[in-house]
Design an enzyme around this catalytic site. Sequence first.
Site, PDB file in Angstrom:
ATOM      1  N   SER A  77      -0.107 -11.170  -6.017  1.00 31.32           N
ATOM      2  CA  SER A  77       1.055 -11.339  -5.153  1.00 31.32           C
ATOM      3  C   SER A  77       1.683 -12.682  -5.481  1.00 31.32           C
ATOM      4  CB  SER A  77       0.627 -11.233  -3.686  1.00 31.32           C
ATOM      5  OG  SER A  77       1.742 -11.376  -2.830  1.00 31.32           O
ATOM      6  N   HIS A 118       3.157  -7.270  -5.310  1.00 30.41           N
ATOM      7  CA  HIS A 118       4.123  -7.183  -4.217  1.00 30.41           C
ATOM      8  C   HIS A 118       5.509  -7.475  -4.784  1.00 30.41           C
ATOM      9  CE1 HIS A 118       0.780  -8.236  -1.087  1.00 30.41           C
ATOM     10  NE2 HIS A 118       0.644  -7.032  -1.626  1.00 30.41           N
ATOM     11  N   ASP A 129      -4.267  -8.324   1.460  1.00 30.12           N
ATOM     12  CA  ASP A 129      -4.141  -7.086   0.698  1.00 30.12           C
ATOM     13  C   ASP A 129      -5.116  -7.114  -0.476  1.00 30.12           C
ATOM     14  OD1 ASP A 129      -3.286  -4.658  -0.134  1.00 30.12           O
ATOM     15  OD2 ASP A 129      -1.379  -5.330  -0.967  1.00 30.12           O
TER      16      ASP A 129
END
EC number: 2.1.1.80
Length: 960
Positions: free
Chosen positions: A21, A48, A140
């Site tokens: 990310s 992401h 995540d």
Amino acid sequence: MTSKSGTNPTAKLTIVGLGASAGGLDALATFFRHLPVDTGMAFVLVSHLDPTHASILSEILQRTTTMPVVEVTDRMTVAANRVHVIPPNRDMTLRQGALHLSLPEQPHGQRLPIDTFFLSLALECGASAIGIVLSGTGSDGTLGLRAITGAGGIGLVQDPASAQYDGMPTSAINAGAATHVVTPELMPDALQAHIRYPNIASEPPPAPATISGMNQILLLLRTGTGHDFSGYKKSTIGRRIERRQTLHGIEDITHYARYLKEHPVEIQALFRELLINVTSFFRDPEAFVTLKKEVLPQILDGKPPDYVVRLWVTGCATGEEAYSIAIILREVMEESGRQLKTQFYATDLDDDAIAIARAGFYPLTIAQDVSPERLGHFFVKEDNGYRVKKEVREMVVFATQNVIKDPPFTKMDLVSCRNLMIYLETEVQNRLIPAFHYALKPGGILFLSPSESIGGHTELFSPLNRKWKFYRTSPSIASARAMLASGLSWTTGTANKPPVDVMSKTKETNIAELTRRALVQSFAPVAVMTDHKGDILYVHGDTSLYLRPPPGQATLNAVEMAHEGLQLELRSALNQAVTQATPTLEREVSFMVGQEVRRVSLGVRPLPTAEPGLGLILISFQEMPAVVASDKPVRRRRAGGSVDRTRIEELERDLTYTRENLQATIEEQQSSNEELKSTNEELQSTNEELQSTNEELETSKEELQSVNEELITVNAELQAKIEQLAGMQNDMKNLLDNINVGTIFLDDRLAIRRFTREAAKVYRLLASDVGRPLSDIKSDLDDEDLLAKAHTVIETLIPYERELRTIGGDWYLTRIQPYRTLDNVIDGVVITFANVSARVAAEMAEQEGHDIAESIVDGVDKPMLVLDDAFAVIFASNLFYRSFKLSPGETRGRLIYSLENGTWDDPALREVLENVLPKQQSFDDFVMSQHKMRLSGRRIVCKSSARPLILLTFEDDTVP
């Protein structure tokens, strides 16, 4: 799911899932830069990404590896030695060896695309799956990585110290999902090691053999170390056993069990492998802020100067968390000006970790977790790290303890158990929570990690801070009962005491117990022990005359079980005992049992306990004899006559009326209570709505955080693109500056886009002229309308090329070509000026020399020919043409023997000519009888080409 051949298409292919990310671009570039090209693995990258922005991640990564980097399309087959990148605004899963794309179901900001793919990877590939979590914020990837490691795969997590954003790596590490914590450049080595020593659990033995082998190993561990690991999660134990098997090259778990039995040293090695020591200073910093500002002040508030603060940290590992709490406690006491005594215990199962904790020496990297102020105040810097100051080390007593097996400390103000229960089975967790309640004082605080909770033990604790898992104890003796019922080893440990002590103490205890029982049975009234709500905890004697189960839902509340007529007095006395701590002694109460009137002496006493706040109440019932009619009332009735009888009837009517009014009052009170309950339910509903609103706000915060991550990713991609364009611009500038070709870029309106410095020699250009029409700029070219030619090129797309001369006398090769974009769109023209003055001058000089030579030859009064080495004519003088009446077309390029239709083909001439070049000879006065000419020949050499030639001169033979 199987392929056509009946096997899983991904069974033989190792698929590596990468989750990244914010800040993950550098980590990915480093990883692929150190990764060999031919690993035989397939790499699937999930990041992401902004759902509304086209990603250039594939293009950026392609510059770091020679493997193909492709953006995934729906149902794309996973291939070895290829990098597959998730597209924006898509969820991705793996099924039957293909990547399936779908629109996200969760709203933007709540999506967990890394978890989604990792979960499908674990389901599809099982033990051959590999998950990698790199830099990023949030959590995540944690759940997905736990699924991969739980299926027998491996989980690589970037070392938080090397990550730009350590949220995702730290979350995965704290959840116990990491099998390796390494920097990105070392991850390829870990992958190669996994390929060389594959996970032996990929082809597990039959389940009974696996279970038997595991049980044998656990039994050997318990026998060899005294510690029982049967309560640990089997997936955690299994992974660590597999590592030891791999180290010794043992594939079968039953064989490894035999190896353990034959090698006792390996039991200790496995024991060390099973111990999990993952901790850091001030882990979850916001939790420690809450501890400092909210929790510890409540614990210290109102305590007398001689009060001793008792704290216990379980599973302390190498001591970072214990020292963190000690530092916070010292700060709170210093800021409040109160210096209370402390008894601080920190325990762990690992002797080596306890030894490190006692030394209090830690590496320099703790500076990332500890603020400079705290480092200076509570640590001493040494050569290779920091050591906790002596006054802080002396606060904490470190000891070896098995929290599952050994008895807990008691009367604690704070118990911290963070990231220990996540490794334990649910059954053991349900035994530990009551143990912690038992260890805490009334009102004490339990501190857990964000990944843990009190489970179903809501009667033991009330939440103090839900987010950071602070719980306050609730008054209850249920924990003691639960611990006695749980069969913890220390609760029955008295059997191991010395026989002499046991026998002597048993005798004393039996005498006292017999005395107590005799006194209670003979003299104590019937009684029940209740809590502050009236719920029965213990019953002594037969209470059926006073209490009976009411109809409807079962209850153990003494007030609700009391007979009619006894309830009111019991409720009033209980309320008085709870609210005012005032006992009710020997209150005579009459009540009806069927048609019989009974009298009882009621006693309700609040009990003083060693732990204030438990609220224990003792309710006793002592039966009194019924009222027997005596002679005195009879005599009075006889003496008084009807007056006494009337008075008695009147009093009975008043008593009946009073009872009816009392019953009505009770019913009204009950109705009021129901209304209050309804109001309370409405308040609870309002509270739930507020809680829902708070959750929505938290969701919005998460969405904003997700958007921020996506913006960081896009910014990183754009930054990389900018750097690439800057490099290309530098290359273009150096290219144009070094080819010494003047170049002008014009748009479709013939306005200047850019130009090189050489172009300023043709057009008088300045830097400020960019954007102006070229027609506004004066040119040094002689009478040449280039703009008209440029318009023609744009219209016809036919390039233009011509040599033009400037006013100063310089010559330029001028080219005009269409300007084509990458999309093959004509968007202007490019004009280039290559200085060819030197070449033109050389050509003119050469032409001039040629003209002079011809003039000289024509001035000679003899015909001349020049032949090459093949005897072909390459030059003839004008006098030759006139003398022999030949034209240049009939002469140049033809063999001398073919002139005049072959009349020059003379054997004697051939012999003479063929001896000139090879033998470097010359000849004179060769007579050509057919022309009456004398011929002379010389060998000459061309200076420019070094080619040998023959020069022939002719003289009239008739001249004497």
